[in-house]
Design an enzyme around this catalytic site. Structure first.
Site, mmCIF file in Angstrom:
data_model
loop_
_atom_site.group_PDB
_atom_site.id
_atom_site.type_symbol
_atom_site.label_atom_id
_atom_site.label_comp_id
_atom_site.label_asym_id
_atom_site.label_seq_id
_atom_site.Cartn_x
_atom_site.Cartn_y
_atom_site.Cartn_z
ATOM 1 N N GLU A 164 -16.006 -7.972 1.708
ATOM 2 C CA GLU A 164 -15.378 -8.855 2.689
ATOM 3 C C GLU A 164 -15.297 -8.151 4.033
ATOM 4 O O GLU A 164 -15.125 -6.931 4.090
ATOM 5 C CB GLU A 164 -13.947 -9.230 2.258
ATOM 6 C CG GLU A 164 -13.845 -9.991 0.966
ATOM 7 C CD GLU A 164 -12.397 -10.177 0.524
ATOM 8 O OE1 GLU A 164 -12.176 -10.877 -0.467
ATOM 9 O OE2 GLU A 164 -11.492 -9.601 1.176
ATOM 10 N N LYS A 212 -13.562 -6.675 7.073
ATOM 11 C CA LYS A 212 -12.220 -6.120 7.268
ATOM 12 C C LYS A 212 -11.779 -6.430 8.694
ATOM 13 O O LYS A 212 -12.245 -5.828 9.645
ATOM 14 C CB LYS A 212 -12.200 -4.612 7.021
ATOM 15 C CG LYS A 212 -10.787 -4.041 7.044
ATOM 16 C CD LYS A 212 -10.775 -2.560 6.768
ATOM 17 C CE LYS A 212 -9.349 -2.073 6.571
ATOM 18 N NZ LYS A 212 -8.432 -2.480 7.640
ATOM 19 N N ARG A 223 -1.487 -7.978 8.372
ATOM 20 C CA ARG A 223 -1.348 -8.571 7.040
ATOM 21 C C ARG A 223 -0.307 -9.677 7.094
ATOM 22 O O ARG A 223 0.776 -9.502 7.654
ATOM 23 C CB ARG A 223 -0.928 -7.491 6.048
ATOM 24 C CG ARG A 223 -1.111 -7.829 4.569
ATOM 25 C CD ARG A 223 -2.560 -7.742 4.154
ATOM 26 N NE ARG A 223 -2.730 -7.762 2.709
ATOM 27 C CZ ARG A 223 -2.937 -6.686 1.958
ATOM 28 N NH1 ARG A 223 -2.974 -5.482 2.515
ATOM 29 N NH2 ARG A 223 -3.125 -6.807 0.659
ATOM 30 N N GLU A 270 -4.977 -12.340 6.443
ATOM 31 C CA GLU A 270 -4.988 -11.503 7.640
ATOM 32 C C GLU A 270 -4.844 -12.415 8.856
ATOM 33 O O GLU A 270 -5.598 -13.389 9.010
ATOM 34 C CB GLU A 270 -6.295 -10.721 7.728
ATOM 35 C CG GLU A 270 -6.297 -9.638 8.766
ATOM 36 C CD GLU A 270 -5.631 -8.347 8.299
ATOM 37 O OE1 GLU A 270 -5.581 -7.388 9.089
ATOM 38 O OE2 GLU A 270 -5.155 -8.298 7.152
ATOM 39 N N GLU A 327 -13.506 -4.276 11.634
ATOM 40 C CA GLU A 327 -13.389 -2.830 11.458
ATOM 41 C C GLU A 327 -14.383 -2.274 10.457
ATOM 42 O O GLU A 327 -14.641 -1.076 10.435
ATOM 43 C CB GLU A 327 -11.979 -2.483 10.984
ATOM 44 C CG GLU A 327 -10.912 -2.844 11.989
ATOM 45 C CD GLU A 327 -9.534 -2.473 11.505
ATOM 46 O OE1 GLU A 327 -8.835 -1.784 12.252
ATOM 47 O OE2 GLU A 327 -9.142 -2.858 10.394
ATOM 48 N N LYS A 354 -14.376 -4.888 -3.243
ATOM 49 C CA LYS A 354 -13.420 -5.122 -4.325
ATOM 50 C C LYS A 354 -14.145 -5.463 -5.623
ATOM 51 O O LYS A 354 -15.176 -6.134 -5.606
ATOM 52 C CB LYS A 354 -12.478 -6.284 -3.953
ATOM 53 C CG LYS A 354 -11.766 -6.121 -2.627
ATOM 54 C CD LYS A 354 -10.948 -7.359 -2.272
ATOM 55 C CE LYS A 354 -10.254 -7.202 -0.923
ATOM 56 N NZ LYS A 354 -9.466 -8.410 -0.557
ATOM 57 N N LYS A 379 -12.033 0.583 1.258
ATOM 58 C CA LYS A 379 -12.255 0.156 2.640
ATOM 59 C C LYS A 379 -13.242 1.107 3.300
ATOM 60 O O LYS A 379 -13.108 2.322 3.216
ATOM 61 C CB LYS A 379 -10.942 0.090 3.423
ATOM 62 C CG LYS A 379 -10.122 1.372 3.449
ATOM 63 C CD LYS A 379 -8.850 1.182 4.255
ATOM 64 C CE LYS A 379 -7.989 2.445 4.230
ATOM 65 N NZ LYS A 379 -6.762 2.301 5.034
#
Length: 773
Positions: free
Chosen positions: A287, A289, A294, A342, A439, A444, A463
């Site tokens: 995904e 970032k 959050r 997010e 970023e 996952k 990450k």
């Protein structure tokens, strides 16, 4: 009857009466002197006595043990400024503020000063003994005071409480008011003590000892911690344990909308190789970032909607625009939920803006008109229609999320993702994320080891960020312990800082580096202003640093800097993780560089000593690094201020006796690639289909809509969220392969050179990881 380890009956108060505050304070004093497991045992004995004689007071005792007045999301905080506490101590003891400050400089602990000042004070009559409920209620009243004269009222109320204190009580009252108990007792230890107490209070047979007793205690500790993870509310947890038994905790204290949980976090990774090793033979998803905050969005059965931060703070009033629009995102038949998401700032054209911009948004009643415009990227579903989903695999949670929620253009989207185990596709997807102001990537597991691990930093989530690919595996969030006066261009502000990590076991801050690089003149001016109210006369006992590093000004732990560095090394002077390394020496950062202030983190949320040690061990060079070589490097010799060069704004880090250029200059000075419009993407040749995925590339409907508006919004939403439906448009060398992106310039090679004097650029503060993963 409860017995102490010595076999004698413990000190008791009348059954059914209120817990004496002095008994609580004496317990804290004992805990302060103990270490390790003995701290838990001592607190467990106290909690057991409370359960036996005054069970109604247990909730207040537990909250005061963790130095809180209620759940985090209720926002009740003490944290009274030191100057106000000095005034209150002076007023209560009849001494001058000057004398109190003088003693504080000598003792280093205002709580100890308050205790001694009260002990030396002659009293006409002994005050009525304080109880835990009385103190708890008074502290709650103090925390709720607001308005123009609130501080004066607080000083008066604190002074009145201090007058009623006897002996040791004053020490811990002042420490509680300051927000720091400093007895080396973290929340996990309190939960363990509570589990032990629930066990011991039920045992009347003194023959239950040894392994059998330990087994019972371990089982109850697990129940308490599991329940608290899903329902972080001591009121609810203790109520269930008292009325239905500790065995009912896991069943009765489940995840519930309106009670925020601590989020699952990701471990950092430096590249594809590590990802493939971690996730060998596992299906995974990647995904984007996002550089945002959050947001945990809750909807209760009664229709109320709340938004919470990663620290469980209630941000509902900060995002009224999200609350207003979210009903259009919710599908039919959805009655309650908890969504992990997010929140990201965007401009009028739909282009993602950095977290720095989002942090300027008003905290109350912000809208598109008077605040920063935001969109929400949904990526996980933790609770749905009365059922917790945290124990289900990510694939199932994601399926329910995408089935029961809808994309709303300009407001709500699903996180851009691709399911793949192909390294070339991951590289290309990483490049695309970076090109589009993200970023990096979150990687996952989908099916195995894919549950949502509340309040844990898990290896099931990794990450990979643009800022540390092929470098140190993560940025660090460090507390400003002190500062050094600036000279030259920095006269009138601070020229550098002493930073520390947090040791939750000892409740101490351990120095990890001195820093003077990465600041703009605006940064330095802002920080100087913020820190003036945080100055203290003497370094507190919970600050650990070598005397040779003594700063000009010392501050209470408040400001948190996000920092990146070139290398992590063993240090002969810094104290970070000094009790955890093989030889007992500390760990420090080489060539640290300031990135931004972490407004979303408290000082106790800073990078921990164990995390620093883990980062040190995870360095690629760790296996070949010799301690002798590391010891030869005094990392603080690299801390040098350019005071005579008008054209230089930032300090330059130079190793003592070295004429070589800063080895990290290229890595730390790369700027985020400029955003590219959808049309520019289309001019580049598409990435070839991989053996894993040979399906034709499909155009995103969101992108088409954005192109009609002739804005770069498609850059944000260009990839499909379904497997085998990727919209990867960029073919560029990946930084993972140690090559520059097309937008990288050679300017970064010159900007930090220690051999050339280049005019420093006026740059905006680099805004990177909000660590919202």
């Amino acid at each position: 009857m409860f017995f102490s380890k010595a076999g004698k009956a413990a000190v008791e108060w009348a059954k059914g009466s209120k817990v004496p505050y002095k008994e609580f304070a004496l317990t804290l004093e004992k805990i302060e002197e103990l270490s390790g497991k003995k701290k838990v045992d001592e607190l467990a004995q106290f909690f057991t006595k409370v359960l036996d004689f005054s069970p109604d007071d247990l909730t207040a005792c537990v909250y005061m043990s963790v130095n809180q007045l209620g759940p985090s999301y209720e926002g009740l905080e003490l944290g009274v400024a030191e100057n106000s506490l000095i005034k209150a101590v002076a007023k209560a003891t009849g001494r001058t503020e000057g004398k109190i400050k003088e003693d504080l400089r000598a003792k280093g602990d205002l709580g100890t000063v308050a205790q001694q000042s009260r002990s030396n004070q002659k009293m006409l009559a002994v005050p009525k003994a304080l109880t835990v409920p009385t103190v708890f209620n008074k502290l709650t009243e103090i925390a709720k005071l607001s308005g123009t004269s609130a501080m004066n009222k607080k000083v008066d109320a604190i002074s009145a409480l201090l007058i009623a204190c006897q002996g040791i009580e004053a020490r811990f009252l002042v420490r509680m008011l300051a927000g720091k108990m400093r007895i080396g007792l973290g929340e996990q230890s309190v939960l363990s003590a509570l589990g032990h107490a629930f066990t011991l209070s039920k045992i009347t047979d003194q023959k239950v000892r040894g392994d059998k007793l330990d087994s019972l205690k371990d089982a109850n500790v697990k129940r308490v911690k599991t329940a608290y993870c899903e329902c972080p509310n001591y009121n609810r947890l203790i109520e269930v344990a008292l009325t239905e038994g500790v065995e009912a905790l896991v069943e009765k204290c489940k995840l519930s909308p309106g009670i925020p949980l601590k989020p699952m976090l990701a471990h950092p990774t430096k590249g594809i190789d590590e990802i493939m090793r971690r996730f060998r033979n596992q299906t995974m998803t990647c995904e984007w970032k996002y550089d945002g905050e959050r947001g945990q969005i809750h909807k209760r059965e009664d229709g109320q909607i709340f938004i919470y931060s990663r620290n469980q703070e209630n941000n509902t009033t900060k995002y009224p625009d999200i609350i207003e629009k979210i009903s259009s995102c919710i599908g039919d038949g959805v009655t309650s939920f908890i969504v992990d998401a997010e929140v990201v700032a965007i401009d009028e054209a739909g282009l993602i803006l950095p977290f720095q911009v989002l942090s300027t948004r008003k905290r109350k009643n912000a809208t598109d008109d008077n605040g920063v415009k935001v969109v929400v990227f949904l990526f996980d579903l933790l609770y749905f229609n009365g059922e917790p989903l945290v124990r289900k695999p990510l694939r199932k949670r994601r399926e329910l999320l995408r089935t029961n929620f809808k994309k709303i253009d300009g407001s709500f989207y699903f996180a851009t993702s691709v399911d793949t185990n192909d390294t070339d596709e991951i590289n290309s997807f990483f490049d695309e994320a970076v090109q589009n102001k993200c970023e990096g990537l979150m990687i996952k597991t989908l099916d195995t080891e894919a549950t949502y691990e509340i309040s844990r930093r898990s290896h099931s989530w990794l990450k990979m960020k643009k800022d540390y690919v092929d470098g140190v595996g993560d940025t660090l969030d460090l507390v400003v312990m002190g500062a050094y006066s600036g000279v030259g261009k920095r006269t009138g502000v601070y020229g550098g800082y002493l930073l520390g990590c947090y040791n939750p076991t000892t409740e101490e801050y351990e120095s990890v580096c001195k820093i003077g690089t990465g600041f703009t003149d605006e940064d330095l001016a802002e920080q100087y202003k913020i820190l003036q109210d945080k100055k203290i006369d003497k370094s507190p006992s919970y600050y650990q640093f070598d005397h040779t590093l003594k700063p000009d000004d010392t501050f209470s732990p408040y400001l948190v800097f996000e920092v990146k560095c070139a290398d992590i090394t063993i240090s002969p002077r810094h104290k970070a993780a000094s009790g955890l390394t093989d030889d007992g020496k500390g760990i420090s950062l080489r060539f640290p560089r300031f990135l931004r202030i972490r407004d979303d983190k408290n000082s106790d949320d800073a990078t921990s000593s164990e995390q620093v040690l883990e980062m040190y061990k995870n360095q690629e060079a760790f296996a070949n690094q010799k301690i002798e070589k590391a010891d030869a490097v005094d990392e603080d010799d690299e801390f040098e201020e350019k005071e005579d060069e008008e054209e230089e704004l930032n300090m330059t880090n130079v190793s003592e006796g070295s004429s070589k250029e800063n080895p990290v200059k290229e890595e730390i000075k790369k700027e985020t690639p400029k955003s590219v419009s959808p049309k520019k993407f289309e001019k580049k040749p598409p990435v070839k289909s991989s053996p894993v995925n040979k399906s034709p590339v499909k155009s995103s409907p969101i992108k088409k809509e954005a192109e009609k508006k002739k804005g770069p919004v498609a850059s944000i939403f260009s990839s499909s969220t379904k497997k085998n439906e990727k919209d990867v448009k960029v073919e560029s060398p990946s930084p993972i392969r140690k090559k520059k992106l097309p937008s990288d310039s050679d300017e970064s090679d010159e900007e930090t050179s220690t051999n050339k004097k280049q005019p420093a650029k006026k740059r905006s503060r680099v805004a990177i990881d909000s660590d919202s993963d």
